[in-house]
Motif scaffolding. Structure first.
Motif, short mmCIF file in Angstrom:
data_model
loop_
_atom_site.label_atom_id
_atom_site.label_comp_id
_atom_site.label_asym_id
_atom_site.label_seq_id
_atom_site.Cartn_x
_atom_site.Cartn_y
_atom_site.Cartn_z
N LEU A 1 37.63 -32.70 37.76
CA LEU A 1 37.76 -32.59 39.21
C LEU A 1 39.23 -32.63 39.63
O LEU A 1 39.65 -31.91 40.55
CB LEU A 1 36.98 -33.72 39.89
CG LEU A 1 36.98 -33.75 41.42
CD1 LEU A 1 36.31 -32.50 41.98
CD2 LEU A 1 36.28 -35.02 41.92
N ALA A 2 40.02 -33.44 38.97
CA ALA A 2 41.44 -33.56 39.31
C ALA A 2 42.16 -32.22 39.19
O ALA A 2 43.07 -31.91 39.98
CB ALA A 2 42.11 -34.60 38.43
N GLN A 3 41.74 -31.40 38.22
CA GLN A 3 42.40 -30.11 38.01
C GLN A 3 42.17 -29.15 39.17
O GLN A 3 42.98 -28.25 39.39
CB GLN A 3 41.91 -29.48 36.71
CG GLN A 3 42.42 -30.20 35.47
CD GLN A 3 41.74 -29.75 34.20
OE1 GLN A 3 40.71 -29.07 34.23
NE2 GLN A 3 42.30 -30.13 33.07
N ILE A 4 41.10 -29.35 39.93
CA ILE A 4 40.89 -28.52 41.12
C ILE A 4 41.99 -28.78 42.13
O ILE A 4 42.48 -27.86 42.80
CB ILE A 4 39.50 -28.79 41.73
CG1 ILE A 4 38.42 -28.31 40.76
CG2 ILE A 4 39.36 -28.11 43.09
CD1 ILE A 4 37.01 -28.62 41.21
N PHE A 5 42.41 -30.04 42.24
CA PHE A 5 43.48 -30.39 43.17
C PHE A 5 44.84 -29.88 42.68
O PHE A 5 45.61 -29.30 43.44
CB PHE A 5 43.53 -31.91 43.37
CG PHE A 5 42.37 -32.45 44.15
CD1 PHE A 5 42.45 -32.61 45.52
CD2 PHE A 5 41.18 -32.79 43.53
CE1 PHE A 5 41.37 -33.10 46.26
CE2 PHE A 5 40.09 -33.28 44.24
CZ PHE A 5 40.19 -33.43 45.61
N THR A 6 45.13 -30.10 41.39
CA THR A 6 46.47 -29.78 40.89
C THR A 6 46.66 -28.29 40.59
O THR A 6 47.76 -27.76 40.75
CB THR A 6 46.77 -30.57 39.61
OG1 THR A 6 45.79 -30.23 38.61
CG2 THR A 6 46.72 -32.06 39.87
N ASP A 7 45.58 -27.62 40.18
CA ASP A 7 45.72 -26.23 39.72
C ASP A 7 45.26 -25.19 40.72
O ASP A 7 45.61 -24.01 40.60
CB ASP A 7 44.94 -26.02 38.42
CG ASP A 7 45.41 -26.93 37.29
OD1 ASP A 7 46.42 -27.63 37.48
OD2 ASP A 7 44.75 -26.95 36.23
N ILE A 8 44.45 -25.62 41.72
CA ILE A 8 43.87 -24.64 42.64
C ILE A 8 44.20 -24.95 44.10
O ILE A 8 44.73 -24.10 44.82
CB ILE A 8 42.34 -24.56 42.44
CG1 ILE A 8 42.01 -24.12 41.01
CG2 ILE A 8 41.70 -23.62 43.47
CD1 ILE A 8 40.54 -24.16 40.67
N ARG A 9 43.91 -26.16 44.54
CA ARG A 9 44.01 -26.45 45.98
C ARG A 9 45.42 -26.82 46.42
O ARG A 9 45.90 -26.34 47.45
CB ARG A 9 43.04 -27.57 46.34
CG ARG A 9 41.58 -27.21 46.11
CD ARG A 9 40.66 -28.31 46.59
NE ARG A 9 40.71 -28.49 48.04
CZ ARG A 9 40.06 -29.44 48.70
NH1 ARG A 9 39.32 -30.32 48.02
NH2 ARG A 9 40.14 -29.53 50.01
N TYR A 10 46.08 -27.71 45.70
CA TYR A 10 47.39 -28.20 46.11
C TYR A 10 48.36 -28.09 44.93
O TYR A 10 48.72 -29.09 44.30
CB TYR A 10 47.30 -29.65 46.60
CG TYR A 10 46.27 -29.85 47.68
CD1 TYR A 10 46.50 -29.40 48.98
CD2 TYR A 10 45.04 -30.45 47.40
CE1 TYR A 10 45.54 -29.55 49.98
CE2 TYR A 10 44.07 -30.62 48.39
CZ TYR A 10 44.33 -30.16 49.67
OH TYR A 10 43.39 -30.32 50.66
N THR A 11 48.77 -26.89 44.65
CA THR A 11 49.59 -26.64 43.47
C THR A 11 51.04 -27.03 43.68
O THR A 11 51.51 -27.10 44.83
CB THR A 11 49.53 -25.15 43.08
OG1 THR A 11 50.17 -24.38 44.13
CG2 THR A 11 48.10 -24.67 42.91
#
Length: 246
Positions: free
Chosen positions: A214-224
């Protein structure tokens, strides 16, 4: 207040106008929020006109609630009014700096939360648009904001036409620290985020985005990193343009 405990973000609204006396009454009550030195370093722009909403839409990535809500409020950090008062009273202000922007920002954000709490208690629904600080330069142009005024938060307001489920929140132990800050061990992180990661909707996010966590959605997609750096550059340039930073 039950409205605080049960609050949820509302993105769909009835096609029902908000009376001006109700809106102004809520704003006036919201002005009782704490404020730096009782200076009230904020302003609020009320947008009802569909044409103005359309002009604001690109700055907010055309989120549909902007057009559908009967009222859009832009809360601004504002030192312009106070500076003019000082100069008209033979007092030379020194508020063209980062600290002054922070003071005005805190004022504006406390006002914003106060308003949302009052509006929801009155039966209205609200949605916070975090896109405001992504494109402050565009909003400044559309709303004709002068120097020392920067938009910080946009809130769509209307009578709810939905009742979505509440989103999750971290447990108390994950946020509250007694006496001093106590840093998190790996075991603490696992425990604090376990519920969030276990939710079916969040597992679905991971699946459809083809990430491992789930964390990767934040770092890689939503808030890069790239997006944050680009928007930080715009924000810094806006601070300089609006006379809050040399």
């Amino acid at each position: 207040m039950d409205s605080i405990k049960n609050r949820r973000t509302i993105r769909k609204y009835k096609q029902q106008d908000i009376p001006a006396d109700l809106l102004n009454g809520l704003l006036e009550e919201a002005f009782r929020a704490p404020t730096m030195g009782n200076m009230q370093l904020y302003s609020v722009i009320i947008t009802r006109d569909p044409a103005m909403k359309e002009r604001l839409a690109p700055a907010h990535f055309h989120q549909p609630m902007l057009a559908e809500a009967p009222v859009v409020l832009t809360f601004c950090a504002d030192f312009n009014r106070f500076v003019k008062w000082c100069r008209q009273r033979k007092a030379e202000p020194g508020y063209d700096n980062l600290l002054s922007f922070m003071n005005a920002s805190i004022d504006a954000i406390m006002l914003t939360q106060n308003f949302c709490t009052l509006a929801e208690a009155a039966g209205l629904g609200t949605c916070f648009l975090g896109t405001t600080i992504y494109n402050p330069d565009q909003i400044i142009e559309v709303l004709n904001l002068p120097e020392r005024v920067i938009p910080l938060a946009t809130i769509t307001v209307g009578y709810p036409d939905e009742c979505p489920p509440q989103t999750d929140r971290l447990p108390l132990e994950g946020i509250v620290h007694e006496e001093q800050y106590h840093d998190y061990s790996p075991e603490d992180i696992d425990r604090i985020y376990a519920y969030k990661e276990s939710l079916p909707e969040n597992k679905h996010f991971v699946e459809i985005n083809h990430t491992e966590t789930l964390a990767q959605i934040f770092t890689d997609i939503r808030y890069t990193k790239e997006g944050n750096e680009a928007m930080s550059k715009v924000l810094k340039e806006t601070l300089r343009k609006q006379k809050f930073e040399e």
